[in-house]
Design a protein around this motif. Structure first.
Motif, PDB file in Angstrom:
ATOM      1  N   GLY A  39       0.804  -1.211   0.000  1.00 43.92           N
ATOM      2  CA  GLY A  39       0.000   0.000   0.000  1.00 43.92           C
ATOM      3  C   GLY A  39       0.833   1.254   0.000  1.00 43.92           C
ATOM      4  O   GLY A  39       0.556   2.205  -0.716  1.00 43.92           O
ATOM      5  N   ARG A  40       1.924   1.236   0.781  1.00 43.04           N
ATOM      6  CA  ARG A  40       2.757   2.431   0.872  1.00 43.04           C
ATOM      7  C   ARG A  40       3.486   2.706  -0.423  1.00 43.04           C
ATOM      8  O   ARG A  40       3.606   3.865  -0.853  1.00 43.04           O
TER       9      ARG A  40
ATOM     10  N   TYR B 228       1.112   4.258  -2.694  1.00 41.99           N
ATOM     11  CA  TYR B 228       0.814   5.640  -2.293  1.00 41.99           C
ATOM     12  C   TYR B 228       1.941   6.572  -2.685  1.00 41.99           C
ATOM     13  O   TYR B 228       1.714   7.697  -3.132  1.00 41.99           O
ATOM     14  N   GLU B 229       3.191   6.102  -2.545  1.00 42.29           N
ATOM     15  CA  GLU B 229       4.314   6.967  -2.880  1.00 42.29           C
ATOM     16  C   GLU B 229       4.510   7.107  -4.380  1.00 42.29           C
ATOM     17  O   GLU B 229       5.114   8.074  -4.847  1.00 42.29           O
TER      18      GLU B 229
ATOM     19  N   PRO C  56      -6.627   6.959  -5.122  1.00 39.87           N
ATOM     20  CA  PRO C  56      -7.633   5.935  -4.850  1.00 39.87           C
ATOM     21  C   PRO C  56      -8.901   6.146  -5.672  1.00 39.87           C
ATOM     22  O   PRO C  56      -9.278   7.279  -5.974  1.00 39.87           O
TER      23      PRO C  56
END
Lengths: 104, 170
Positions: free
Chosen positions: A83-84, A87-88, A93
């Motif tokens: 997930g990270r 996100y980076e 989303p």
């Protein structure tokens, strides 16, 4: 006692099935990650609780407990890593269509 | 012997003790040879990893040694919460009525291990996923978001986890 154990194991299979359906139906990375890892952990816990009840009090139960603890630590770390990184990378989303129109 | 060296020795010993507990849980065996082997291996590992396991600035006693009684209750709270939100997850999968959002909120926990456990607990409960933790702020992806106000979101997501963790560590 056996019946309760079988109930728990059946519940594990049930959650795993819904987790897999969730992976196929959800729209983007984050929601798919939610469906897979979360229903995965619930099914694993259910199956392990069932096995512990089936086994009764013995050394095997303690070992199952230790393995469950490892799952508790490692499973969220792996999904958090995926997930990270998403996100980076800047992946936005997925959101509902109606809300998207309202925002613009 | 100055204070830094003393602190180093304490950290190495604490790491050894924690590793020994892990070894005992895995082997279920208190024969002297097994204990000696476990101590040797955990001491060697502690020499390499003490700096990662306990950081130099974490000096509070509560940050290193947990209270035992709430620590034993916490897993049951967690498992109950996981089941509760798993059953909420199933209709969301079937009907596809989801409203995913990213929310930010603060945590008041101070020690590293308590923060890590809070983030892991949030990831473990179905429907929420911790994406990042910087300084005091948690970034959480929330399937089926009810609000994007950070204060209410924090109340709904953290729930009882933070109060329980506050009882165990700082």
């Amino acid at each position: 006692m056996r019946l309760i154990a079988y109930l728990f194991i059946g519940m594990g299979v049930f959650f795993a099935t819904f987790g897999n359906i969730g992976i196929l139906r959800f729209p983007d990375v984050y929601t798919r990650l939610q469906a897979s890892s979360k229903c995965g952990i619930t099914s694993i816990i259910s199956i392990f609780i069932g096995l512990m009840i089936l086994e009764g009090l013995s050394f095997v139960t303690v070992r199952i407990l230790v393995i469950t603890m490892f799952f508790f630590i490692t499973s969220p770390v792996s999904s958090h890593a995926i997930g990270r990184s998403a996100y980076e990378e800047g992946i936005l989303p997925w959101r509902k269509e109606k809300e998207k129109e309202k925002g613009e | 012997m100055d204070i830094h060296q003393k602190w180093k020795i304490v950290r190495i010993l604490l790491t050894t003790v924690y590793l020994m507990i892990g070894w005992l849980a895995f082997t279920c065996n208190i024969a002297p040879f097994s204990l000696l082997l476990g101590f040797l291996f955990s001491f060697t590992l502690a020499l390499f990893t003490y700096d990662i396991f306990i950081e130099k600035r974490e000096v509070a006693r509560r940050a290193l040694i947990p209270r035992i009684s709430p620590l034993l209750i916490y897993p049951f709270v967690l498992i109950f919460k996981i089941y509760l939100s798993s059953f909420k997850m199933i209709p969301a999968i079937l009907t596809m009525e989801i409203n995913p959002r990213i929310v930010h909120f603060r945590t008041r926990l101070k020690s590293e291990i308590a923060r890590a456990l809070l983030a892991n607990s949030i990831t473990l409960t179905p429907g929420t996923l911790t994406l990042d933790l910087y300084e005091d702020y948690l970034i959480v992806h929330w399937l089926n978001a009810k609000t994007i106000h950070s204060h209410y979101a924090a109340k709904l997501i953290k729930g009882h986890f933070e109060t329980w963790l506050k009882k165990i560590w700082i």
